[in-house]
Design an enzyme around this catalytic site. Structure first.
Site, mmCIF file in Angstrom:
data_model
loop_
_atom_site.group_PDB
_atom_site.id
_atom_site.type_symbol
_atom_site.label_atom_id
_atom_site.label_comp_id
_atom_site.label_asym_id
_atom_site.label_seq_id
_atom_site.Cartn_x
_atom_site.Cartn_y
_atom_site.Cartn_z
ATOM 1 N N GLU A 52 -17.503 -29.208 76.323
ATOM 2 C CA GLU A 52 -16.772 -29.756 75.183
ATOM 3 C C GLU A 52 -15.568 -28.893 74.815
ATOM 4 O O GLU A 52 -14.495 -29.406 74.493
ATOM 5 C CB GLU A 52 -17.708 -29.911 73.981
ATOM 6 N N HIS A 144 -16.812 -41.156 82.749
ATOM 7 C CA HIS A 144 -17.988 -40.346 83.070
ATOM 8 C C HIS A 144 -18.599 -40.724 84.418
ATOM 9 O O HIS A 144 -19.416 -39.974 84.952
ATOM 10 C CB HIS A 144 -19.055 -40.486 81.976
#
Length: 328
Positions: A52, A144
């Site tokens: 992240e 993703h």
């Protein structure tokens, strides 16, 4: 609040009650990381946190737009750096999966296990052409999913092996990470595609290790293995000219002496045009910068750490780079 050298990296918010793991930006433009849960299991793991935080790094460097292939590259680079953070923090207990200390969500060695492709436009690949409008419901056109290709490339170039009929010599995770970061900081742009990622990492490998070095060859071979087809180096059954990777710096300037000990001279062949010059260190930090029409620039190397630097020249004709070696 996390601070490093008085630079605000951001806030990390931890919550175990909602299925939400993401990087966002607050109204004050301060990076904000929400590490929530998957199926009720907290995803506070080293690799996920590193993943992240890398999204903020990507935003500050290449700015890869979070959709289509650029979004897939964004996701993969976050996976790569998150995994490398785990390797740094847990040198004897790291692996090639993401989130395994909570819920495993991806496997860089074998992306197919988690419904990702290992090959560009191969099984499991979701064609961006079939996704006219990116939004959360289609994962911004499968960022993703399609990130699996670069994940597989990174694993191959790090560990070596034979895949898809292509032999790849290992260069190790550290060298592979250097190449990815250099490409991110110096070559990738907001709408880069897999073809651009191939070009950028090839250029980065050449900048750091030299043209047709073992590292350069491994980068090329690994891209071929995942179906992002690349030319090969001289002496290995084909050729790759400098201009196929980047514009030849020798066509617009001469840099000497190189390697340098006390000073470096940059001689520009077309001084009528204003040229933006920037000298980058190995971390991608700009060390020196000029905007000039002068034909010759000389600078002292005093205070510079010995190592490999990249000189980037931006002109109306294009972007040119030149490796500069500082010895002291």
């Amino acid at each position: 609040m996390i601070n490093s050298n008085d630079y605000k990296i951001g806030r990390i918010m931890v919550g175990a009650s909602d299925d939400d793991v993401r990087y966002v930006h607050e109204a004050d433009n301060l990076p904000y990381y929400h590490i929530g849960s998957v199926n009720g299991i907290s995803m506070v793991t080293i690799d996920v946190i590193g993943h992240e935080i890398t999204h903020a790094l990507v935003k500050k460097t290449a700015g890869l737009i979070y959709q289509y292939e650029s979004g897939a590259l964004n996701e993969s680079i976050a996976d790569i750096m998150g995994t490398m953070l785990e390797r740094y923090m847990l040198p004897n207990n790291w692996n090639w999966t993401l989130g395994e200390d909570a819920v495993t969500i991806r496997d860089m060695r074998t992306p197919e296990i988690y419904s990702q492709p290992s090959r560009f436009e191969g099984p499991g690949w979701e064609s961006p052409g079939n996704c006219p409008f990116p939004f959360l419901g289609n994962d911004y056109c499968w960022v993703h999913t399609n990130s699996g290709v670069m994940n597989k490339w990174f694993h191959l170039v790090s560990t070596g092996g034979t895949f898809n009929g292509q032999n790849v010599n290992a260069i190790g995770p550290h060298a592979a990470q250097q190449i990815v970061y250099w490409a991110l900081a110096n070559y990738l742009q907001s709408q880069s595609t897999y073809s651009d990622a191939r070009w950028s990492t090839m250029a980065a490998a050449r900048d750091i290790y030299g043209e047709c070095s073992n590292e350069h060859r491994a980068v090329i071979a690994a891209w071929n293995a995942v179906n992002v087809i690349s030319p090969v180096c001289p002496g290995s059954g084909g050729r790759i000219a400098a201009e196929q990777i980047e514009n030849s710096a020798e066509s617009i300037m001469k840099v000497y002496p190189n390697p340098a000990t006390d000073f470096v001279t940059i001689q520009l062949f077309d001084p009528i045009t204003t040229v933006d010059l920037q000298l980058y260190d190995m971390t991608g930090k700009v060390i020196k910068a000029w905007n000039t029409k002068e034909s010759t620039i000389t600078f002292a190397t005093k205070g510079l750490v010995p190592g490999i630097y990249t000189l980037k020249a931006q002109t109306p004709k294009g972007i040119y780079t030149h490796k500069v070696i500082i010895n002291q």
